[in-house]
Design an enzyme around this catalytic site. Structure first.
Site, mmCIF file in Angstrom:
data_model
loop_
_atom_site.group_PDB
_atom_site.id
_atom_site.type_symbol
_atom_site.label_atom_id
_atom_site.label_comp_id
_atom_site.label_asym_id
_atom_site.label_seq_id
_atom_site.Cartn_x
_atom_site.Cartn_y
_atom_site.Cartn_z
ATOM 1 C CB CYS A 1 -14.464 59.510 82.023
ATOM 2 S SG CYS A 1 -15.731 60.524 81.242
ATOM 3 C CG LEU A 2 -11.984 57.016 75.856
ATOM 4 C CD1 LEU A 2 -11.356 58.392 75.632
ATOM 5 C CD2 LEU A 2 -10.913 55.941 75.722
#
Length: 147
Positions: free
Chosen positions: A49-50
């Site tokens: 999750c970036l």
């Protein structure tokens, strides 16, 4: 390969990279193959999750940015307020020392050089990849420590 400082130092991970047909206009899928304890990485799937990969991707970026900038920064500066691994995020905010100890335990247990090499072999025996899936993905080893 890169060397990360902090609690992840010394860990070696195999990274799964899947390029969509519209790459570089659409972002690649980036996932850790062997386990890692991190607020912004799903422990089961390895999904990352970036924002810069998932939401604000630009065709100006490339895989060099992913491996030399985005992933090292993610490991150095986790964001526990938007976790994919809620337990890791909560522990990081509540007790940073225990969080770092857990990270080191995961590194010792799952992120040795032989773990990065064996993770794919174990997965391929459990689930078969179609030729199309195999052709659309690539893997790299990340995080090898300096000699």
């Amino acid at each position: 390969m890169w060397n990360v400082k902090g609690p992840y130092q010394g860990g070696v991970w195999k990274i799964r990279v899947e390029l969509p047909d519209a790459y570089p206009y659409n972002s690649p899928f980036i996932g850790f193959v062997n386990k890692i304890y991190h607020p912004n990485i799903d422990e089961m799937s390895g999904s990352v999750c970036l924002d810069v990969i998932n939401e604000t991707w630009s065709p100006m970026f490339d895989l060099v940015n992913v491996f030399e900038v985005f992933l090292p920064q993610l490991l150095l500066y986790p964001n526990p307020s938007h976790p994919m691994n809620g337990e890791a995020g909560a522990l990081m905010m509540r007790d940073h020392n225990t969080y770092e100890q857990r990270v080191k335990e995961y590194c010792e247990k799952y992120a040795k050089p032989e773990d990065a090499g064996q993770a794919t072999e174990e997965k391929s025996s459990d689930e078969e990849l179609s030729e199309d899936e195999y052709a659309s993905s690539d893997e790299a080893v990340a995080g090898q420590p300096d000699p």
